[in-house]
Design a protein around this motif. Structure first.
Motif, mmCIF file in Angstrom:
data_model
loop_
_atom_site.group_PDB
_atom_site.id
_atom_site.type_symbol
_atom_site.label_atom_id
_atom_site.label_comp_id
_atom_site.label_asym_id
_atom_site.label_seq_id
_atom_site.Cartn_x
_atom_site.Cartn_y
_atom_site.Cartn_z
ATOM 1 N N HIS A 1 28.410 6.113 -1.390
ATOM 2 C CA HIS A 1 29.451 6.613 -0.495
ATOM 3 C C HIS A 1 28.787 7.193 0.749
ATOM 4 C CE1 HIS A 1 32.529 7.262 -3.995
ATOM 5 N NE2 HIS A 1 32.520 6.025 -3.548
ATOM 6 N N GLU B 1 29.518 9.876 4.250
ATOM 7 C CA GLU B 1 30.332 10.999 4.723
ATOM 8 C C GLU B 1 29.879 11.379 6.124
ATOM 9 O OE1 GLU B 1 31.211 15.717 3.642
ATOM 10 O OE2 GLU B 1 30.210 14.406 2.187
ATOM 11 N N ARG C 1 29.425 13.948 9.003
ATOM 12 C CA ARG C 1 29.325 15.398 9.088
ATOM 13 C C ARG C 1 29.157 15.832 10.539
ATOM 14 N NH1 ARG C 1 25.403 17.073 3.944
ATOM 15 N NH2 ARG C 1 26.899 16.515 2.324
ATOM 16 N N ARG D 1 38.973 16.456 13.428
ATOM 17 C CA ARG D 1 39.535 16.282 12.093
ATOM 18 C C ARG D 1 41.060 16.301 12.125
ATOM 19 N NH1 ARG D 1 35.777 17.586 7.773
ATOM 20 N NH2 ARG D 1 33.712 17.986 8.628
ATOM 21 N N SER E 1 40.040 9.052 6.643
ATOM 22 C CA SER E 1 39.352 10.314 6.379
ATOM 23 C C SER E 1 37.868 10.040 6.137
ATOM 24 C CB SER E 1 39.964 11.009 5.163
ATOM 25 O OG SER E 1 39.339 12.245 4.941
ATOM 26 N N LYS F 1 35.026 13.190 4.386
ATOM 27 C CA LYS F 1 34.729 13.404 2.974
ATOM 28 C C LYS F 1 34.194 12.073 2.448
ATOM 29 C CE LYS F 1 39.489 12.429 1.521
ATOM 30 N NZ LYS F 1 40.668 12.967 0.808
ATOM 31 N N PRO F 2 33.541 12.026 1.295
ATOM 32 C CA PRO F 2 32.901 10.788 0.839
ATOM 33 C C PRO F 2 33.857 9.595 0.847
ATOM 34 C CG PRO F 2 32.210 12.600 -0.543
ATOM 35 C CD PRO F 2 33.264 13.151 0.376
#
Length: 403
Positions: free
Chosen positions: A266, A268, A270, A277, A300, A303-304
Motif C-alpha cells: 500500500h 500513503e 504524507r 485534505r 483518499s 491513508k493507505p
C-alpha cells in the motif's frame, strides 16, 4: 560497526518495517509517499525468477537494523538481430537477450546516513549479481533525488540510461465509459503470451519469462481493444487466436495487461495540508452524491491505498491511442471494483501511445531516471556490444514485478 547479511524473516521483520516507516519516498519539502509492504518485506521481489534481500545491522549489543536493499535477476531483451535464415518478414527479426539485475528498495535509516552504509549494501548486492551471472545492473530513482543519483552515478559507476514517464490517474467514485466504438476482449494467459512474444519480444526490457508474469496470481488479465463491428469485435467466439489476429489485424488495435499491486503493498501520501485534505474529501462527496455528472474526484490518498499497474501497453493503427484510452477506462473500472485509489503505468518518454493514457500531472512523474551499469562481459545471444551505450527506442516493456 555495520554488518551486511541476508535478510532473515524470523528475526528481521520488525527492524525492516521500522526502517521502512522512517524512510519516506519523495523529494524533501514536497508531498511524500510511504510504502507499506503488508508485513512481507520481500514481496516486491519474490515473484521474480531469482531474488535476494540484504540488511545492514549495527554490530553492537542492540543489533539494530539500519538499512536494507532488494535485488532480483531475470533475462530480458536488450536489442534485436536480423535472422536471414527465415523467409517470413515477421520471423526475420529476433530478440537479443541478456541477464539483467535490478536494484530496488535501497533504504538507510535517516539517523545513519552519510556513513557509507548505502554504498556497502549496493556493493554486496552487486557481488551477488556477478556470482549469479548477471551482465548488467540497473536502478530506477527520481531524477531530483540527488542523494540517490550521486550514490549510483558518482560512487557506484552507473550511468544515466533511460528516462521513462510514470503516469498516474485517480480512481473516481463513478465508473468511466468505454467508447461504444470499441470492443474489449479478455485473452487467456496462453493467448496473451503468444501475442506478446509475436509482437513485442524485441521491445527493450521485455522479460523472457513473460509466461510467468501473465500466469501470476497478481496478473488480472490481458485485454485487447478492437473496433466494434470489425470481424474481431462482433461478439463472443470471434477471437481467432493471437497468431491469426496478428496475421490479419484490424486497421487499429491496442493491448494492455493489469497487475494487482494492492495485494503486495500500500502507499500513503504524507505531508498534505488540512486544506488539501478537505478539498479532496469535498470532491469525493460531490462525485459520490452526483455520479451522473461524471466529475473527477480525488480519492483518499492520505491513508493507505492500493493501486493497479497497467503494463504491456502496445498497439498499431491510426486509432491505436484511442483504443488505449478505452483500455485505460476498462482498467479504471477494474481498479474501482478492486478497491484501489489509483491506476498507474510507466512508458518510454517518446512512447507514441502515451497520449491515449489519461493521467493527472500532479500525481505523475514526467521523468523517472533509470541508471545502468555493465557488470562484466556481454554473453547475450548475439553481439549487442555495450548495452549501456545504446540509444533509446520509442518503447520499453516495464515488468510489473519491479514497479
Amino acid at each position: 560497526m555495520t554488518v551486511v547479511r541476508e535478510y532473515d524473516p524470523s528475526r528481521d521483520i520488525a527492524g525492516v518495517e521500522d526502517v521502512e516507516r522512517r524512510c519516506e519516498v519523495g523529494p524533501s519539502g514536497k508531498l511524500s509517499l510511504f510504502t507499506d509492504l503488508l508485513g512481507d518485506p520481500i514481496c516486491r521481489i519474490r515473484h521474480s525468477p531469482s531474488s535476494l534481500m540484504l540488511v545492514a545491522e549495527m554490530n553492537t549489543e542492540k543489533k539494530e537494523i539500519v538499512g536494507m536493499i532488494r535485488g532480483c535477476i531475470k533475462t530480458v531483451t536488450c536489442g534485436k538481430k536480423l535472422d536471414l535464415n527465415h523467409k517470413s518478414q515477421n520471423d526475420a527479426v529476433k530478440p537479443l537477450y541478456t541477464k539483467l539485475a535490478y536494484v530496488l528498495g535501497l533504504r538507510v535509516s535517516p539517523s545513519h546516513r552519510r556513513q557509507g552504509i548505502g554504498l556497502k549494501l549496493v556493493k554486496q548486492m552487486e557481488e551477488w549479481f556477478r556470482q549469479n551471472g548477471a551482465e548488467y545492473s540497473y536502478i530506477a530513482t527520481e531524477n531530483d533525488n540527488q542523494a540517490s543519483v550521486n550514490l549510483f552515478t558518482g560512487k557506484c559507476g552507473y550511468s544515466e540510461f533511460r528516462t521513462p514517464s510514470i503516469l498516474v490517474n485517480p480512481v473516481y467514485a463513478h465508473r468511466l465509459n468505454v467508447s461504444r466504438r470499441v470492443t474489449v476482449i479478455k485473452l487467456d494467459p496462453v493467448d496473451a503470451e503468444s501475442l506478446y512474444r509475436l509482437r513485442f519480444s524485441t521491445t527493450e526490457f521485455f522479460p523472457r519469462d513473460i509466461d510467468s508474469v501473465l500466469s501470476n496470481r497478481l496478473s488480472l488479465g490481458t485485454f485487447v481493444a478492437v473496433p466494434r463491428g470489425s470481424c474481431y469485435g462482433s461478439g463472443s467466439g470471434s477471437w481467432p487466436g493471437s497468431a491469426k489476429f496478428l496475421e490479419y489485424p484490424p486497421e487499429s488495435w491496442a493491448v494492455l495487461s493489469v497487475w494487482n499491486c494492492k495485494d503486495s503493498f500500500h502507499l500513503e501520501v504524507r505531508g498534505a495540508s488540512r486544506t488539501r485534505r478537505v478539498l479532496a474529501k469535498t470532491t469525493r462527496v460531490v462525485d459520490k452524491t452526483l455520479p451522473f455528472l461524471k466529475l473527477p474526484s480525488i480519492p483518499s490518498l492520505f491513508k493507505p491505498f492500493g493501486l493497479h499497474f497497467m503494463y504491456g501497453i502496445g498497439g498499431e493503427g491510426t486509432r491505436a491511442a484511442k483504443m488505449v484510452k478505452s483500455l485505460c477506462a476498462h482498467a479504471h473500472n477494474l481498479a474501482k471494483e478492486g478497491g484501489c485509489s489509483v491506476v498507474a503505468t510507466e512508458v518510454a518518454g517518446e512512447e507514441p501511445l502515451r497520449r491515449g493514457i489519461p493521467h493527472w500531472k500532479v500525481l505523475s512523474c514526467d521523468e523517472d531516471l533509470w541508471c545502468i551499469k555493465r557488470l562484466g562481459e556481454d554473453y547475450s545471444d548475439g553481439a549487442v556490444g555495450d548495452w549501456t551505450k545504446s540509444p533509446p527506442g520509442v518503447s520499453i516493456f516495464v515488468d510489473p514485478r519491479e514497479f
